[in-house]
Design an enzyme around this catalytic site. Sequence first.
Site, PDB file in Angstrom:
ATOM      1  N   GLU A 159      48.099 -61.193  10.107  1.00  0.00           N
ATOM      2  CA  GLU A 159      48.577 -60.157  11.013  1.00  0.00           C
ATOM      3  C   GLU A 159      50.095 -60.157  11.108  1.00  0.00           C
ATOM      4  O   GLU A 159      50.729 -59.084  11.132  1.00  0.00           O
ATOM      5  CB  GLU A 159      47.955 -60.336  12.401  1.00  0.00           C
ATOM      6  CG  GLU A 159      46.445 -60.283  12.439  1.00  0.00           C
ATOM      7  CD  GLU A 159      45.868 -59.028  11.810  1.00  0.00           C
ATOM      8  OE1 GLU A 159      46.604 -58.021  11.680  1.00  0.00           O
ATOM      9  OE2 GLU A 159      44.694 -59.041  11.430  1.00  0.00           O
ATOM     10  N   HIS A 207      51.793 -58.414   8.279  1.00  0.00           N
ATOM     11  CA  HIS A 207      51.890 -56.964   8.423  1.00  0.00           C
ATOM     12  C   HIS A 207      53.225 -56.578   9.067  1.00  0.00           C
ATOM     13  O   HIS A 207      53.784 -55.518   8.762  1.00  0.00           O
ATOM     14  CB  HIS A 207      50.733 -56.424   9.259  1.00  0.00           C
ATOM     15  CG  HIS A 207      49.455 -56.276   8.495  1.00  0.00           C
ATOM     16  ND1 HIS A 207      49.390 -55.696   7.262  1.00  0.00           N
ATOM     17  CD2 HIS A 207      48.175 -56.636   8.819  1.00  0.00           C
ATOM     18  CE1 HIS A 207      48.126 -55.683   6.841  1.00  0.00           C
ATOM     19  NE2 HIS A 207      47.375 -56.255   7.761  1.00  0.00           N
ATOM     20  N   GLU A 262      47.149 -54.813   2.671  1.00  0.00           N
ATOM     21  CA  GLU A 262      46.163 -55.832   3.038  1.00  0.00           C
ATOM     22  C   GLU A 262      46.198 -57.011   2.073  1.00  0.00           C
ATOM     23  O   GLU A 262      46.032 -58.174   2.477  1.00  0.00           O
ATOM     24  CB  GLU A 262      44.761 -55.216   3.073  1.00  0.00           C
ATOM     25  CG  GLU A 262      44.576 -54.152   4.133  1.00  0.00           C
ATOM     26  CD  GLU A 262      44.794 -54.672   5.541  1.00  0.00           C
ATOM     27  OE1 GLU A 262      44.514 -55.875   5.798  1.00  0.00           O
ATOM     28  OE2 GLU A 262      45.262 -53.892   6.391  1.00  0.00           O
ATOM     29  N   HIS A 291      40.837 -52.056   2.800  1.00  0.00           N
ATOM     30  CA  HIS A 291      40.298 -53.412   2.865  1.00  0.00           C
ATOM     31  C   HIS A 291      39.333 -53.680   1.718  1.00  0.00           C
ATOM     32  O   HIS A 291      39.309 -54.774   1.142  1.00  0.00           O
ATOM     33  CB  HIS A 291      39.571 -53.634   4.194  1.00  0.00           C
ATOM     34  CG  HIS A 291      40.452 -53.554   5.403  1.00  0.00           C
ATOM     35  ND1 HIS A 291      40.660 -52.377   6.068  1.00  0.00           N
ATOM     36  CD2 HIS A 291      41.179 -54.495   6.046  1.00  0.00           C
ATOM     37  CE1 HIS A 291      41.481 -52.593   7.087  1.00  0.00           C
ATOM     38  NE2 HIS A 291      41.818 -53.867   7.092  1.00  0.00           N
TER      39      HIS A 291
END
Length: 900
Positions: A391, A394, A414, A482
């Site tokens: 996370e 990102h 991703e 994803h």
Amino acid sequence: MPRLSRSARTWAVATVVAALAPAVPPALAAAAPAPDGDPVPALVAGLDTAAPQLVTGLSEPAPGEPAAAALAHLAAHPDRYRVDPGELTELGTTEGPDGRRTVRFEQRHGGVPVLGGQYLVRLTGQGAEQTVESAGGRYFTALTAPTAAAVSAEELRRAALGDLDDARDRAGAGVEDLGPVVLPDGPGLLAERFVLHPASGRAREVFVDATTGAVVLAHDTRAPRPEPAAAATAPDEGLQPATGTAPEAHGRTVAVNLARRPGGGYQFTDLTRSSVISTYDAAGADFLDYQRRMPAGAVPLSSATPDFPAVAGSSGATDAHVNAGLVHDFFRDRLGRNGLDGKGGAIVSVVNVTDLGTPFPNAFWDKTKMVYGNGPGQYPFPVALDVAAHEMTHGVVQNTADFFDLGQPGAMNEAIADYFGNAVEVTARGIAMDDPTAPLLGESLCPTGTPQACAERRLDDRRTTVADFLGTRHELDAGGVHLNATIFGGALWDIRRTLDPLIADRLVYRALADYLTPLDDFVAGRNAVLAAGRDLGLTKRQLRTVAAAFDAHGIKEGWQKRIGIDSRTLLRDVTTGMAAPAAARGRWVMRANGPAGTGLYAGALDGRGTPVRLSPEDGRTHSWAATDGTNAAWLAKGGSDPRAAQEVMTAPLSGTGPVRSVFRSTTEQVNAVRISGADLAFTASSNGRAVPHLSRGGGAPVALPLPEGHSATDLVLRDGLLGWIEIWQEGERLVTVPTLYSLATGTVTARFPEHAPAGSGPSLAVALALAGGRLLWLDLPDDHAVRGTIRSAAPDGSGVVDLLSADSPQAPRTGPLAVSDQAVTFRYENERKPAGGWTNAALPKLWQIPLAGGGAPQRVSCDRGGQYEAAADEGTRVVWLDATAGTNDLVVRERPAGGC
């Protein structure tokens, strides 16, 4: 929603960059070969622009301040770059540990930012010895879009709000206007960019065509409101560094960096690093309360003493706080990055959120902070260091390449988050690269069971583009962001397994920070990593190892041609918004990007000749087309002339005849344009009631009478018959009646009020069609069953038969039906995620049955990806939009493939 996602990413319209004929000069038609067996290409052409995507191997003097020197270099070589330096605005200059500097520019067309338009120049050396060693990115040379809106700001705002389905959401939504942007779609499209904040759901980003007022792009997002709370961005004044202890989720007590408050007490704020790290406990509050902004008065998890109580462990706060520090240190110590934003900005985590009080088994980066939930039967999500690092990565991506969250760019987002998520974990925990758990993501979240069973994804799944790429459109996982991530992420992980891990980490980071841009695909990612390898001084042998990793995952130029498509491609990269094809007598018509810009085009289904533009260049959106094989009819919307807000138009498919206006209105909503010879029909509605209109022999359209309260939909016109499904409300029941009208007599000749089989209860008729002297429709039970029956009847209402029962495994769940005089083509799709997860086999597929009945359904095509928007020609020929190759391509087949 998949775990570890940045957003739900459901798009109303997808493909942003699309072209019929790329504007690539002959000199840049292919990547130049690398010298002496070096796998790094010297030049990579832009696919939809005259500007090259990558130029390497340079050593040209560029003295002076980096940004100015970079612009001067581009200006000095106009034939090489085809870039106008006057359209470039500096986004920032980064400097790596080796002293190399990269200047990142944003393209602005007439002062308006171009979505995904970024060009980068990389320099080495200092002062008078400074040189350019490479340059490239995405710069769009064919843009001619206007830069001033033709639609008022209030109309644009209303159009954006209209994208919300729920009236209550529309009434109460906050509207954030982010200003104009050019979508680089052929000549470009000027759009106004909004973020809507409905009270009952996720924020939604909406792009509205500024010349027509039509929504052209929309997706769910976790974009925060523009006024983040101060507590989320900076520590309170007077805080002092401190240390203490806190239990983590497994029950162990660990040391934590804290802040001591001036008035007493301690909080989870780490002041020892260049980025202030703070961790908040939502205490079960809804994740939307933290997605939008930090609630007023929120403070990091606090304690009267430096020894925190058990709640710090059960909520996941301790793990989130400690892991945030580990991620910060990884990027600082190994890669020389100062925080997630590269500027030492605050790092904020929120733990223990729920979904309206129920468990929220997810974690996401909301563009300002990490938000973590807790899954039932699992440890809190921040317990997994790889999840936390995923996370937080990102955040690094957002401040570097800032990938567009769709298709291959979104999948690379991703993939890189997966890579660094695992790289941080194995480095911090001392896990060997050959450990079976090293490539697993999220494997430590399960208290019981094996790591392999618990893992959300694994970077050693050996997936390749040719064998495994999931060809889906925006409706599913934003084009597979994803689902396709481990194809690219697996190649990166193989590089880390075969090279020194530190070299691999620096290689991937250099590609991300210094080469990649928002709209890059897998092949551009490969080229970026190889070019970064040259910068880092990798040997030719090491570069070949890197190339081999991408080869093993099928990431090489032209991989889409090797995936076994059995259809014939007519157009590549078709913009999907308002682009469903129509077909008849060997011709197709649809909205597309062509040699003459974006508009309505016609072409031959045998692929011969050049598509012909039918619509005028008048600043309006021309789409929603129909054809009888000789002429086309369509709807034009928008423009600066308020007298022509909605206009029905016709033109011959040859493109040489006149374009004729049949109907125009500024007050009615026009839909369902249909044409058959000299006859034309459409529906026009006001106050939500749609009435069929008919024009005969070029005459003025006449509204056909409907009973009060009745409305018409699913219009069909063929062989002297006009059909529609008539709709009205009877109490709580919605009545839907297939209806036929004779053009010769001017009367309704047949109605089917009892179209449901005896004893089956009420049903809904949808997807009306006419072919071979038969009326067809899809009958859906009104009891929430998901499969329907395809019915057929004679025009006088007699001889109702079932062509395909709802009991059939291929029975469709929705329309439309594409029919010819010989066959009926329909789409079968899964209603929800299959138990074993999404595969190409589970994506929508086209099936065909004989119009006369009696035949088993056959697959139209064995193309493995999603198949959408079918139109039938003569016989068994079908044209459709196919997503197998990861783009929306217009394709055709002459006859069914049968079994696949």
